[in-house]
Design an enzyme around this catalytic site. Structure first.
Site, PDB file in Angstrom:
ATOM      1  N   ASP A   1       0.856  -1.194   0.000  1.00 44.01           N
ATOM      2  CA  ASP A   1       0.000   0.000   0.000  1.00 44.01           C
ATOM      3  C   ASP A   1       0.891   1.242   0.000  1.00 44.01           C
ATOM      4  OD1 ASP A   1      -3.079   0.670   0.623  1.00 44.01           O
ATOM      5  OD2 ASP A   1      -1.804   2.177   1.556  1.00 44.01           O
ATOM      6  N   ILE A   2       0.647   2.157  -0.954  1.00 42.74           N
ATOM      7  CA  ILE A   2       1.442   3.392  -1.026  1.00 42.74           C
ATOM      8  C   ILE A   2       1.090   4.274   0.168  1.00 42.74           C
ATOM      9  CG2 ILE A   2       1.924   5.469  -2.377  1.00 42.74           C
ATOM     10  CD1 ILE A   2       1.235   3.902  -4.894  1.00 42.74           C
TER      11      ILE A   2
ATOM     12  N   GLU B   1      -4.836   2.275  -4.153  1.00 50.66           N
ATOM     13  CA  GLU B   1      -3.377   2.423  -4.160  1.00 50.66           C
ATOM     14  C   GLU B   1      -2.709   1.175  -3.604  1.00 50.66           C
ATOM     15  OE1 GLU B   1      -4.916   4.300  -0.325  1.00 50.66           O
ATOM     16  OE2 GLU B   1      -5.539   4.193  -2.403  1.00 50.66           O
TER      17      GLU B   1
END
Length: 579
Positions: free
Chosen positions: A312-313, A355
Protein backbone atom coordinates in the site's frame (compact mmCIF):
# COMPACT_ATOMS: atom_id res chain seq x y z
CA UNK A 1 8.44 -12.70 -42.86
CA UNK A 2 10.85 -11.28 -45.45
CA UNK A 3 11.13 -12.75 -48.95
CA UNK A 4 13.84 -15.22 -47.95
CA UNK A 5 11.83 -16.45 -44.98
CA UNK A 6 8.72 -16.85 -47.15
CA UNK A 7 10.60 -18.99 -49.67
CA UNK A 8 11.98 -21.14 -46.87
CA UNK A 9 8.50 -21.47 -45.40
CA UNK A 10 7.02 -22.62 -48.72
CA UNK A 11 9.81 -25.16 -49.24
CA UNK A 12 9.45 -26.49 -45.71
CA UNK A 13 5.69 -26.66 -46.10
CA UNK A 14 5.97 -28.60 -49.35
CA UNK A 15 8.44 -30.97 -47.77
CA UNK A 16 6.23 -31.49 -44.75
CA UNK A 17 3.15 -32.04 -46.92
CA UNK A 18 4.95 -34.69 -48.92
CA UNK A 19 6.43 -36.36 -45.84
CA UNK A 20 3.10 -36.39 -44.00
CA UNK A 21 1.29 -38.00 -46.93
CA UNK A 22 4.01 -40.62 -47.23
CA UNK A 23 3.73 -41.43 -43.52
CA UNK A 24 -0.02 -41.59 -43.82
CA UNK A 25 0.14 -44.02 -46.72
CA UNK A 26 2.49 -46.21 -44.68
CA UNK A 27 -0.03 -46.16 -41.83
CA UNK A 28 -2.91 -46.75 -44.25
CA UNK A 29 -1.23 -49.87 -45.59
CA UNK A 30 -1.26 -51.33 -42.08
CA UNK A 31 -4.94 -50.42 -41.62
CA UNK A 32 -5.91 -52.02 -44.95
CA UNK A 33 -4.04 -55.18 -43.93
CA UNK A 34 -6.20 -55.32 -40.78
CA UNK A 35 -9.35 -54.95 -42.91
CA UNK A 36 -8.12 -57.83 -45.06
CA UNK A 37 -7.57 -60.14 -42.09
CA UNK A 38 -9.50 -63.42 -42.27
CA UNK A 39 -12.79 -63.54 -40.33
CA UNK A 40 -12.82 -65.15 -36.91
CA UNK A 41 -16.24 -66.84 -36.68
CA UNK A 42 -16.02 -67.99 -33.06
CA UNK A 43 -18.98 -66.45 -31.20
CA UNK A 44 -21.13 -63.37 -31.66
CA UNK A 45 -19.07 -61.31 -29.16
CA UNK A 46 -15.95 -61.87 -31.26
CA UNK A 47 -17.80 -60.86 -34.42
CA UNK A 48 -19.09 -57.68 -32.76
CA UNK A 49 -15.59 -56.76 -31.63
CA UNK A 50 -14.24 -57.39 -35.14
CA UNK A 51 -17.03 -55.26 -36.63
CA UNK A 52 -16.27 -52.44 -34.20
CA UNK A 53 -12.59 -52.49 -35.08
CA UNK A 54 -13.41 -52.28 -38.81
CA UNK A 55 -15.83 -49.41 -38.06
CA UNK A 56 -13.12 -47.52 -36.14
CA UNK A 57 -10.64 -47.94 -38.99
CA UNK A 58 -13.16 -46.79 -41.60
CA UNK A 59 -14.15 -43.85 -39.39
CA UNK A 60 -10.50 -42.83 -38.93
CA UNK A 61 -9.71 -43.00 -42.67
CA UNK A 62 -12.86 -40.99 -43.41
CA UNK A 63 -11.65 -38.15 -41.17
CA UNK A 64 -7.95 -38.11 -41.95
CA UNK A 65 -7.53 -38.96 -45.65
CA UNK A 66 -9.33 -35.85 -47.02
CA UNK A 67 -7.19 -33.58 -44.81
CA UNK A 68 -4.16 -34.87 -46.70
CA UNK A 69 -5.79 -34.38 -50.10
CA UNK A 70 -7.27 -37.88 -50.54
CA UNK A 71 -10.93 -36.88 -50.76
CA UNK A 72 -12.22 -39.90 -52.69
CA UNK A 73 -10.61 -42.27 -50.22
CA UNK A 74 -12.41 -40.43 -47.44
CA UNK A 75 -15.79 -40.83 -49.17
CA UNK A 76 -15.27 -44.55 -49.76
CA UNK A 77 -14.13 -45.02 -46.15
CA UNK A 78 -17.30 -43.28 -44.94
CA UNK A 79 -19.44 -45.82 -46.84
CA UNK A 80 -17.30 -48.65 -45.45
CA UNK A 81 -17.76 -47.36 -41.87
CA UNK A 82 -21.54 -47.16 -42.38
CA UNK A 83 -21.59 -50.89 -43.06
CA UNK A 84 -20.28 -51.61 -39.57
CA UNK A 85 -21.91 -48.84 -37.53
CA UNK A 86 -24.54 -51.29 -36.26
CA UNK A 87 -21.88 -52.94 -34.06
CA UNK A 88 -22.30 -50.17 -31.46
CA UNK A 89 -26.07 -50.81 -31.14
CA UNK A 90 -26.31 -54.57 -30.57
CA UNK A 91 -28.53 -54.64 -27.47
CA UNK A 92 -31.28 -57.20 -27.93
CA UNK A 93 -29.67 -59.01 -30.88
CA UNK A 94 -29.48 -62.79 -30.62
CA UNK A 95 -26.33 -64.69 -31.56
CA UNK A 96 -27.67 -65.94 -34.91
CA UNK A 97 -28.92 -62.43 -35.76
CA UNK A 98 -25.42 -61.05 -35.15
CA UNK A 99 -23.88 -63.71 -37.41
CA UNK A 100 -26.38 -63.05 -40.23
CA UNK A 101 -25.93 -59.27 -39.95
CA UNK A 102 -22.16 -59.65 -39.93
CA UNK A 103 -22.22 -61.86 -43.04
CA UNK A 104 -24.46 -59.42 -44.96
CA UNK A 105 -22.27 -56.43 -44.06
CA UNK A 106 -19.12 -58.35 -44.87
CA UNK A 107 -20.37 -59.04 -48.40
CA UNK A 108 -21.52 -55.43 -48.83
CA UNK A 109 -18.18 -54.00 -47.62
CA UNK A 110 -15.86 -56.16 -49.77
CA UNK A 111 -16.29 -54.02 -52.92
CA UNK A 112 -15.65 -50.91 -50.84
CA UNK A 113 -12.49 -52.44 -49.42
CA UNK A 114 -11.39 -53.20 -52.98
CA UNK A 115 -11.97 -49.51 -53.84
CA UNK A 116 -9.88 -48.46 -50.84
CA UNK A 117 -7.04 -50.68 -52.09
CA UNK A 118 -7.29 -49.09 -55.53
CA UNK A 119 -7.28 -45.58 -54.01
CA UNK A 120 -4.22 -46.53 -52.02
CA UNK A 121 -2.35 -47.60 -55.15
CA UNK A 122 -3.40 -44.48 -57.08
CA UNK A 123 -2.38 -42.11 -54.29
CA UNK A 124 0.94 -43.90 -53.82
CA UNK A 125 1.77 -43.40 -57.50
CA UNK A 126 0.54 -39.80 -57.51
CA UNK A 127 2.73 -39.02 -54.55
CA UNK A 128 5.84 -40.03 -56.44
CA UNK A 129 4.94 -37.62 -59.29
CA UNK A 130 3.47 -34.81 -57.23
CA UNK A 131 4.98 -31.38 -57.82
CA UNK A 132 2.18 -29.15 -56.59
CA UNK A 133 3.01 -25.73 -55.21
CA UNK A 134 1.71 -25.10 -51.69
CA UNK A 135 -0.36 -21.91 -51.34
CA UNK A 136 1.40 -18.95 -49.78
CA UNK A 137 0.47 -18.69 -46.11
CA UNK A 138 0.08 -15.54 -44.06
CA UNK A 139 2.77 -15.05 -41.45
CA UNK A 140 1.79 -15.70 -37.85
CA UNK A 141 1.16 -12.45 -35.91
CA UNK A 142 4.14 -11.67 -33.69
CA UNK A 143 2.07 -11.77 -30.48
CA UNK A 144 1.12 -15.40 -31.23
CA UNK A 145 4.65 -16.66 -31.96
CA UNK A 146 5.60 -19.25 -29.38
CA UNK A 147 2.02 -19.77 -28.16
CA UNK A 148 1.76 -23.24 -26.68
CA UNK A 149 -0.92 -25.55 -28.06
CA UNK A 150 -2.02 -29.05 -27.10
CA UNK A 151 -3.24 -31.39 -29.86
CA UNK A 152 -5.32 -34.28 -28.48
CA UNK A 153 -6.18 -37.03 -30.99
CA UNK A 154 -5.88 -40.82 -30.94
CA UNK A 155 -5.15 -40.90 -34.71
CA UNK A 156 -1.34 -40.93 -34.65
CA UNK A 157 -0.90 -39.83 -38.25
CA UNK A 158 -3.37 -36.94 -38.09
CA UNK A 159 -2.06 -35.86 -34.70
CA UNK A 160 1.52 -35.81 -35.95
CA UNK A 161 0.52 -33.99 -39.13
CA UNK A 162 -1.35 -31.23 -37.27
CA UNK A 163 1.39 -30.82 -34.68
CA UNK A 164 4.14 -30.50 -37.27
CA UNK A 165 2.16 -28.08 -39.46
CA UNK A 166 1.39 -25.90 -36.44
CA UNK A 167 5.01 -25.94 -35.32
CA UNK A 168 6.01 -24.81 -38.78
CA UNK A 169 3.71 -21.81 -38.37
CA UNK A 170 5.52 -20.76 -35.20
CA UNK A 171 3.60 -22.42 -32.36
CA UNK A 172 5.00 -24.66 -29.64
CA UNK A 173 2.94 -27.85 -29.80
CA UNK A 174 2.54 -30.83 -27.46
CA UNK A 175 0.66 -34.00 -28.38
CA UNK A 176 -1.57 -36.40 -26.44
CA UNK A 177 -3.09 -39.60 -27.80
CA UNK A 178 -5.65 -40.11 -25.02
CA UNK A 179 -7.60 -38.28 -22.35
CA UNK A 180 -5.39 -39.40 -19.45
CA UNK A 181 -2.19 -38.07 -21.06
CA UNK A 182 -3.95 -34.86 -22.08
CA UNK A 183 -5.10 -34.16 -18.51
CA UNK A 184 -1.59 -34.81 -17.19
CA UNK A 185 -0.08 -32.36 -19.70
CA UNK A 186 -2.75 -29.74 -18.97
CA UNK A 187 -1.89 -29.80 -15.28
CA UNK A 188 1.86 -29.69 -15.83
CA UNK A 189 2.10 -26.97 -18.50
CA UNK A 190 0.58 -23.63 -19.46
CA UNK A 191 -1.30 -23.77 -22.77
CA UNK A 192 -3.02 -21.09 -24.81
CA UNK A 193 -5.33 -23.42 -26.78
CA UNK A 194 -6.41 -27.08 -27.09
CA UNK A 195 -7.54 -28.93 -30.20
CA UNK A 196 -9.54 -31.96 -29.10
CA UNK A 197 -10.73 -34.98 -31.07
CA UNK A 198 -14.18 -35.85 -29.80
CA UNK A 199 -14.31 -39.51 -30.87
CA UNK A 200 -11.39 -41.21 -29.14
CA UNK A 201 -10.93 -44.67 -27.70
CA UNK A 202 -11.32 -45.82 -24.94
CA UNK A 203 -12.38 -42.45 -23.40
CA UNK A 204 -14.14 -39.78 -25.44
CA UNK A 205 -13.05 -36.16 -25.59
CA UNK A 206 -16.05 -35.23 -23.42
CA UNK A 207 -14.02 -36.36 -20.38
CA UNK A 208 -11.69 -33.36 -20.78
CA UNK A 209 -14.59 -30.90 -20.60
CA UNK A 210 -15.36 -32.08 -17.08
CA UNK A 211 -11.73 -31.56 -16.01
CA UNK A 212 -11.60 -28.08 -17.55
CA UNK A 213 -14.82 -27.05 -15.80
CA UNK A 214 -13.56 -28.04 -12.33
CA UNK A 215 -9.90 -26.94 -12.48
CA UNK A 216 -9.28 -23.17 -12.09
CA UNK A 217 -5.83 -23.56 -13.64
CA UNK A 218 -7.25 -24.48 -17.07
CA UNK A 219 -10.96 -23.56 -17.11
CA UNK A 220 -10.34 -20.42 -19.24
CA UNK A 221 -8.46 -22.20 -22.04
CA UNK A 222 -9.93 -21.85 -25.54
CA UNK A 223 -10.92 -25.24 -26.97
CA UNK A 224 -11.41 -26.21 -30.60
CA UNK A 225 -13.23 -29.53 -31.04
CA UNK A 226 -12.56 -31.83 -34.01
CA UNK A 227 -15.09 -34.52 -34.82
CA UNK A 228 -15.61 -37.11 -37.53
CA UNK A 229 -19.40 -36.96 -36.93
CA UNK A 230 -21.45 -34.09 -38.31
CA UNK A 231 -24.08 -34.51 -35.60
CA UNK A 232 -25.90 -31.40 -34.36
CA UNK A 233 -26.35 -33.02 -30.93
CA UNK A 234 -22.56 -33.23 -30.58
CA UNK A 235 -22.16 -29.62 -31.69
CA UNK A 236 -24.75 -28.32 -29.22
CA UNK A 237 -23.43 -30.46 -26.36
CA UNK A 238 -19.85 -29.29 -26.94
CA UNK A 239 -20.82 -25.62 -26.96
CA UNK A 240 -22.91 -26.10 -23.80
CA UNK A 241 -19.88 -27.71 -22.11
CA UNK A 242 -17.55 -24.85 -23.02
CA UNK A 243 -16.13 -25.42 -26.53
CA UNK A 244 -15.16 -22.28 -28.44
CA UNK A 245 -15.33 -23.77 -31.95
CA UNK A 246 -16.34 -27.02 -33.64
CA UNK A 247 -14.79 -28.39 -36.86
CA UNK A 248 -16.02 -31.48 -38.66
CA UNK A 249 -13.58 -33.87 -40.33
CA UNK A 250 -12.52 -33.80 -43.06
CA UNK A 251 -11.28 -30.20 -43.05
CA UNK A 252 -8.64 -28.15 -44.81
CA UNK A 253 -5.63 -27.29 -42.70
CA UNK A 254 -5.77 -23.67 -43.91
CA UNK A 255 -9.27 -23.37 -42.43
CA UNK A 256 -8.18 -24.89 -39.12
CA UNK A 257 -5.13 -22.63 -38.98
CA UNK A 258 -7.23 -19.50 -39.54
CA UNK A 259 -9.67 -20.54 -36.79
CA UNK A 260 -6.82 -21.13 -34.33
CA UNK A 261 -5.32 -17.70 -35.05
CA UNK A 262 -8.69 -16.01 -34.62
CA UNK A 263 -9.41 -17.81 -31.34
CA UNK A 264 -6.01 -16.98 -29.89
CA UNK A 265 -6.22 -13.30 -30.85
CA UNK A 266 -9.79 -12.95 -29.51
CA UNK A 267 -8.89 -14.73 -26.27
CA UNK A 268 -5.87 -12.44 -25.89
CA UNK A 269 -8.09 -9.37 -26.34
CA UNK A 270 -10.69 -10.73 -23.91
CA UNK A 271 -8.04 -11.48 -21.27
CA UNK A 272 -6.67 -7.97 -21.65
CA UNK A 273 -10.09 -6.44 -21.02
CA UNK A 274 -11.25 -8.83 -18.31
CA UNK A 275 -8.06 -9.29 -16.30
CA UNK A 276 -6.05 -6.08 -16.71
CA UNK A 277 -6.30 -2.81 -14.83
CA UNK A 278 -6.88 -0.11 -17.48
CA UNK A 279 -4.94 2.57 -15.56
CA UNK A 280 -1.67 0.74 -14.81
CA UNK A 281 -1.76 -1.99 -17.46
CA UNK A 282 -0.99 -4.71 -14.91
CA UNK A 283 -3.44 -7.40 -13.75
CA UNK A 284 -6.58 -6.49 -11.79
CA UNK A 285 -8.19 -7.91 -8.64
CA UNK A 286 -10.35 -10.37 -10.59
CA UNK A 287 -7.29 -12.01 -12.16
CA UNK A 288 -5.36 -11.89 -8.89
CA UNK A 289 -8.08 -13.72 -6.97
CA UNK A 290 -8.20 -16.46 -9.62
CA UNK A 291 -4.42 -16.86 -9.62
CA UNK A 292 -4.27 -17.10 -5.83
CA UNK A 293 -6.20 -20.38 -6.03
CA UNK A 294 -4.24 -21.55 -9.08
CA UNK A 295 -0.89 -20.99 -7.35
CA UNK A 296 -2.09 -22.61 -4.13
CA UNK A 297 -3.10 -25.72 -6.10
CA UNK A 298 0.31 -25.77 -7.78
CA UNK A 299 2.18 -25.30 -4.47
CA UNK A 300 0.16 -28.10 -2.86
CA UNK A 301 0.80 -30.41 -5.81
CA UNK A 302 4.56 -29.90 -5.91
CA UNK A 303 5.12 -29.10 -2.21
CA UNK A 304 6.81 -25.79 -3.00
CA UNK A 305 6.90 -22.55 -0.97
CA UNK A 306 4.52 -19.75 -1.94
CA UNK A 307 4.35 -16.22 -0.56
CA UNK A 308 1.82 -13.39 -0.80
CA UNK A 309 2.69 -9.70 -0.44
CA UNK A 310 0.16 -6.87 -0.05
CA UNK A 311 1.57 -3.38 -0.74
CA UNK A 312 0.00 0.00 0.00
CA UNK A 313 1.44 3.39 -1.03
CA UNK A 314 1.89 5.59 2.06
CA UNK A 315 -0.12 8.83 2.27
CA UNK A 316 -1.37 8.44 -1.30
CA UNK A 317 -4.50 10.52 -0.64
CA UNK A 318 -2.24 13.51 0.06
CA UNK A 319 -0.92 13.31 -3.53
CA UNK A 320 -4.45 13.49 -4.94
CA UNK A 321 -5.42 16.30 -2.55
CA UNK A 322 -2.34 18.45 -3.23
CA UNK A 323 -1.65 17.78 -6.91
CA UNK A 324 -4.91 16.41 -8.31
CA UNK A 325 -6.00 12.98 -9.50
CA UNK A 326 -3.98 13.06 -12.77
CA UNK A 327 -0.81 13.25 -10.65
CA UNK A 328 -2.06 10.39 -8.47
CA UNK A 329 -2.85 8.29 -11.54
CA UNK A 330 0.64 8.94 -12.92
CA UNK A 331 2.22 7.84 -9.64
CA UNK A 332 0.16 4.62 -9.69
CA UNK A 333 1.25 3.89 -13.27
CA UNK A 334 4.93 4.47 -12.53
CA UNK A 335 4.83 2.46 -9.32
CA UNK A 336 3.14 -0.45 -11.10
CA UNK A 337 5.82 -0.39 -13.80
CA UNK A 338 8.61 -0.24 -11.22
CA UNK A 339 7.23 -3.24 -9.33
CA UNK A 340 6.91 -5.20 -12.56
CA UNK A 341 10.51 -4.44 -13.54
CA UNK A 342 11.76 -5.71 -10.17
CA UNK A 343 9.87 -9.02 -10.25
CA UNK A 344 10.37 -12.28 -12.14
CA UNK A 345 8.22 -13.29 -15.12
CA UNK A 346 6.74 -16.06 -12.97
CA UNK A 347 5.64 -13.65 -10.23
CA UNK A 348 2.06 -12.33 -10.42
CA UNK A 349 1.50 -8.62 -9.85
CA UNK A 350 -1.91 -6.93 -9.70
CA UNK A 351 -3.55 -3.72 -8.60
CA UNK A 352 -6.02 -5.01 -6.00
CA UNK A 353 -7.39 -1.69 -4.75
CA UNK A 354 -7.04 2.08 -5.20
CA UNK A 355 -3.38 2.42 -4.16
CA UNK A 356 -2.96 -1.21 -3.12
CA UNK A 357 -1.01 -3.86 -5.03
CA UNK A 358 -0.70 -7.60 -4.56
CA UNK A 359 2.19 -9.88 -5.48
CA UNK A 360 2.21 -13.70 -5.59
CA UNK A 361 5.72 -15.17 -5.43
CA UNK A 362 5.78 -18.88 -6.41
CA UNK A 363 8.73 -20.88 -5.08
CA UNK A 364 9.73 -18.07 -2.67
CA UNK A 365 9.75 -18.31 1.14
CA UNK A 366 8.50 -15.53 3.39
CA UNK A 367 12.05 -14.57 4.42
CA UNK A 368 13.16 -14.32 0.78
CA UNK A 369 10.07 -12.29 -0.11
CA UNK A 370 10.77 -9.88 2.75
CA UNK A 371 14.30 -9.31 1.39
CA UNK A 372 12.96 -8.73 -2.14
CA UNK A 373 10.40 -6.18 -0.93
CA UNK A 374 12.99 -4.36 1.18
CA UNK A 375 15.27 -4.04 -1.85
CA UNK A 376 12.39 -2.54 -3.85
CA UNK A 377 11.56 -0.19 -0.96
CA UNK A 378 15.18 1.04 -0.82
CA UNK A 379 15.04 1.78 -4.55
CA UNK A 380 11.76 3.68 -4.15
CA UNK A 381 13.23 5.80 -1.35
CA UNK A 382 16.27 6.83 -3.42
CA UNK A 383 14.62 8.40 -6.45
CA UNK A 384 11.34 10.09 -7.40
CA UNK A 385 8.70 7.68 -8.59
CA UNK A 386 7.35 10.16 -11.14
CA UNK A 387 7.62 13.73 -12.40
CA UNK A 388 4.34 15.47 -13.14
CA UNK A 389 3.97 19.17 -14.07
CA UNK A 390 7.67 19.67 -13.24
CA UNK A 391 7.12 18.30 -9.72
CA UNK A 392 9.11 15.31 -8.45
CA UNK A 393 6.90 12.85 -6.57
CA UNK A 394 8.65 10.80 -3.88
CA UNK A 395 6.78 7.98 -2.18
CA UNK A 396 7.28 5.16 0.26
CA UNK A 397 5.14 2.09 0.77
CA UNK A 398 4.13 -0.36 3.47
CA UNK A 399 4.01 -4.08 2.74
CA UNK A 400 2.69 -7.17 4.50
CA UNK A 401 4.27 -10.57 3.77
CA UNK A 402 2.70 -13.97 4.51
CA UNK A 403 3.71 -17.47 3.42
CA UNK A 404 1.11 -20.03 2.39
CA UNK A 405 0.32 -22.68 5.00
CA UNK A 406 -1.09 -25.98 3.79
CA UNK A 407 -4.66 -26.68 4.84
CA UNK A 408 -5.64 -23.01 5.20
CA UNK A 409 -8.08 -21.15 2.98
CA UNK A 410 -7.02 -18.60 0.39
CA UNK A 411 -9.24 -16.07 2.15
CA UNK A 412 -7.48 -16.51 5.50
CA UNK A 413 -4.09 -16.31 3.75
CA UNK A 414 -4.99 -12.90 2.32
CA UNK A 415 -6.23 -11.77 5.73
CA UNK A 416 -2.90 -12.70 7.31
CA UNK A 417 -0.97 -10.68 4.69
CA UNK A 418 -3.44 -7.83 5.17
CA UNK A 419 -2.86 -7.96 8.92
CA UNK A 420 0.91 -7.72 8.34
CA UNK A 421 0.30 -4.65 6.15
CA UNK A 422 -1.83 -3.10 8.89
CA UNK A 423 0.94 -3.70 11.45
CA UNK A 424 3.51 -2.12 9.09
CA UNK A 425 1.34 1.00 8.88
CA UNK A 426 0.72 1.08 12.64
CA UNK A 427 4.48 0.84 13.23
CA UNK A 428 5.20 3.99 11.22
CA UNK A 429 4.72 3.02 7.55
CA UNK A 430 7.66 2.95 5.09
CA UNK A 431 8.50 -0.64 5.98
CA UNK A 432 8.01 -4.33 5.14
CA UNK A 433 6.61 -6.61 7.81
CA UNK A 434 6.35 -10.39 7.69
CA UNK A 435 3.97 -12.38 9.87
CA UNK A 436 2.58 -15.90 10.26
CA UNK A 437 -0.88 -17.42 10.69
CA UNK A 438 -0.33 -17.92 14.42
CA UNK A 439 0.84 -14.34 15.07
CA UNK A 440 -2.07 -12.93 13.09
CA UNK A 441 -4.62 -15.17 14.80
CA UNK A 442 -3.43 -14.17 18.25
CA UNK A 443 -3.71 -10.45 17.51
CA UNK A 444 -6.62 -10.03 15.08
CA UNK A 445 -9.35 -10.23 17.73
CA UNK A 446 -7.80 -7.45 19.84
CA UNK A 447 -7.16 -5.31 16.78
CA UNK A 448 -10.79 -5.57 15.66
CA UNK A 449 -12.03 -4.37 19.04
CA UNK A 450 -9.58 -1.45 19.04
CA UNK A 451 -10.46 -0.33 15.55
CA UNK A 452 -14.22 -0.53 15.63
CA UNK A 453 -14.83 1.17 18.96
CA UNK A 454 -17.79 3.57 18.60
CA UNK A 455 -17.61 3.62 14.78
CA UNK A 456 -20.80 4.34 12.83
CA UNK A 457 -21.38 3.00 9.32
CA UNK A 458 -24.10 4.14 6.93
CA UNK A 459 -25.15 1.71 4.19
CA UNK A 460 -27.00 3.65 1.44
CA UNK A 461 -28.43 1.46 -1.35
CA UNK A 462 -31.91 1.12 -2.87
CA UNK A 463 -31.51 -2.68 -3.08
CA UNK A 464 -32.99 -3.82 0.22
CA UNK A 465 -31.45 -7.30 0.05
CA UNK A 466 -27.96 -5.98 -0.69
CA UNK A 467 -28.33 -3.32 2.04
CA UNK A 468 -29.29 -6.01 4.53
CA UNK A 469 -26.44 -8.34 3.57
CA UNK A 470 -23.82 -5.60 3.90
CA UNK A 471 -25.25 -4.47 7.25
CA UNK A 472 -25.33 -8.07 8.52
CA UNK A 473 -21.68 -8.45 7.58
CA UNK A 474 -20.81 -5.74 10.15
CA UNK A 475 -23.35 -6.53 12.87
CA UNK A 476 -21.19 -9.27 14.37
CA UNK A 477 -18.81 -6.49 15.51
CA UNK A 478 -19.63 -3.50 17.78
CA UNK A 479 -20.36 -1.08 14.93
CA UNK A 480 -23.39 1.17 14.91
CA UNK A 481 -25.26 0.52 11.63
CA UNK A 482 -27.45 3.01 9.78
CA UNK A 483 -29.34 2.40 6.52
CA UNK A 484 -30.74 4.58 3.72
CA UNK A 485 -32.74 3.44 0.71
CA UNK A 486 -32.49 6.66 -1.34
CA UNK A 487 -30.07 9.52 -1.92
CA UNK A 488 -32.09 12.14 -0.03
CA UNK A 489 -32.14 10.02 3.14
CA UNK A 490 -28.43 9.26 2.78
CA UNK A 491 -27.63 12.97 2.46
CA UNK A 492 -29.69 13.84 5.57
CA UNK A 493 -27.98 11.15 7.68
CA UNK A 494 -24.53 12.23 6.46
CA UNK A 495 -25.22 15.82 7.50
CA UNK A 496 -27.13 15.24 10.74
CA UNK A 497 -25.47 12.15 12.22
CA UNK A 498 -22.01 12.43 10.63
CA UNK A 499 -21.15 8.69 10.46
CA UNK A 500 -17.54 7.57 10.36
CA UNK A 501 -18.07 5.63 7.14
CA UNK A 502 -20.63 5.61 4.32
CA UNK A 503 -21.06 2.86 1.73
CA UNK A 504 -22.86 4.81 -1.01
CA UNK A 505 -24.49 3.33 -4.14
CA UNK A 506 -23.95 5.40 -7.30
CA UNK A 507 -27.49 4.88 -8.65
CA UNK A 508 -30.38 5.50 -6.27
CA UNK A 509 -33.86 7.05 -6.57
CA UNK A 510 -34.31 10.74 -5.81
CA UNK A 511 -30.62 11.57 -5.70
CA UNK A 512 -27.72 9.50 -7.07
CA UNK A 513 -24.56 8.84 -5.11
CA UNK A 514 -22.75 11.33 -7.35
CA UNK A 515 -25.37 13.99 -6.60
CA UNK A 516 -25.05 13.32 -2.86
CA UNK A 517 -21.29 13.91 -3.08
CA UNK A 518 -21.75 17.00 -5.21
CA UNK A 519 -24.26 18.50 -2.78
CA UNK A 520 -22.03 17.75 0.21
CA UNK A 521 -19.13 19.48 -1.48
CA UNK A 522 -21.11 22.52 -2.65
CA UNK A 523 -22.76 23.09 0.74
CA UNK A 524 -19.70 22.16 2.78
CA UNK A 525 -21.80 19.94 5.05
CA UNK A 526 -19.68 16.79 5.00
CA UNK A 527 -17.99 15.97 8.32
CA UNK A 528 -14.22 15.81 8.11
CA UNK A 529 -14.15 12.40 9.77
CA UNK A 530 -16.60 10.76 7.33
CA UNK A 531 -15.09 8.46 4.71
CA UNK A 532 -17.20 7.51 1.70
CA UNK A 533 -16.87 4.44 -0.52
CA UNK A 534 -18.93 4.39 -3.73
CA UNK A 535 -20.53 1.20 -5.08
CA UNK A 536 -21.17 0.85 -8.80
CA UNK A 537 -22.56 -1.78 -11.13
CA UNK A 538 -20.61 -0.27 -14.05
CA UNK A 539 -16.89 -0.98 -14.43
CA UNK A 540 -16.19 2.46 -15.83
CA UNK A 541 -12.97 4.42 -15.37
CA UNK A 542 -14.95 7.57 -16.13
CA UNK A 543 -17.31 6.88 -13.19
CA UNK A 544 -14.36 6.19 -10.90
CA UNK A 545 -12.68 9.48 -11.79
CA UNK A 546 -15.95 11.39 -11.40
CA UNK A 547 -16.58 9.90 -7.95
CA UNK A 548 -13.04 10.55 -6.73
CA UNK A 549 -13.12 14.13 -8.03
CA UNK A 550 -16.35 14.70 -6.09
CA UNK A 551 -14.67 13.56 -2.89
CA UNK A 552 -15.16 9.78 -2.61
CA UNK A 553 -12.35 8.03 -0.76
CA UNK A 554 -12.69 4.62 -2.42
CA UNK A 555 -14.61 2.70 -5.07
CA UNK A 556 -15.87 -0.88 -5.41
CA UNK A 557 -17.57 -2.54 -8.38
CA UNK A 558 -20.53 -4.90 -8.18
CA UNK A 559 -20.57 -7.86 -7.93
CA UNK A 560 -18.19 -8.05 -4.97
CA UNK A 561 -17.45 -10.27 -2.02
CA UNK A 562 -18.98 -9.13 1.27
CA UNK A 563 -15.72 -10.03 2.97
CA UNK A 564 -13.87 -7.75 0.53
CA UNK A 565 -16.20 -4.90 1.53
CA UNK A 566 -15.60 -5.62 5.22
CA UNK A 567 -11.82 -5.77 4.81
CA UNK A 568 -11.80 -2.54 2.78
CA UNK A 569 -13.87 -0.67 5.38
CA UNK A 570 -11.73 -1.98 8.25
CA UNK A 571 -8.53 -0.97 6.47
CA UNK A 572 -9.77 2.55 5.80
CA UNK A 573 -10.95 2.96 9.40
CA UNK A 574 -7.65 1.58 10.70
CA UNK A 575 -5.73 4.00 8.49
CA UNK A 576 -7.63 7.02 9.85
CA UNK A 577 -7.23 5.84 13.44
CA UNK A 578 -3.48 5.29 13.08
CA UNK A 579 -2.86 8.53 11.19
Amino acid sequence: MDEYDTDDYEKASLSLEFESRQKYLDELRKQLDVLNDPINKIGSDILIEQAREWYRIGHTIKGTAPILGMSRMGRVAALFAECWEWSYETNGLAGDEVQNLFQDCYLASRPLLHELEMEFEINSKELLLEQQQAPLKEALPSQLLGSRLLVVDDDRVLRSYLARKLRLEGYNVDEASNVEDAIKLLRENDYQLITLDLMMHPQSGYEIFEVLKEDPMIKWLPMLVLSGRNDMKDVVRCFHMGADDFVTKPFRFEDLSARIKRMLLRHMEFALLAFNDPLTGIHNRRYFDLQLQVEVNRAERYNEPLTLVVIDIDYFKAINDRHGHPAGDFVLQKFGHLLQSCLRNTDILARVGGEEFGVILPGITGIEAERIMNRILQRVRREPIAKHDSFDHYITFSAGVASWKSGKSVQSWFQVADYALYKAKRNGRNRVLRTSYDMARNNLADLKLQAVESKTILVADDDRMLRTMISDQFRKEPYKLLEAQDGETAYRILVEQQPDFCILDCIMPGMSGFEVLERLRMEGTRAAKTQIMLLSGRSSEEDVNRGLELGADAYMFKPFSLIDVEMKVRKMLFAVQSH
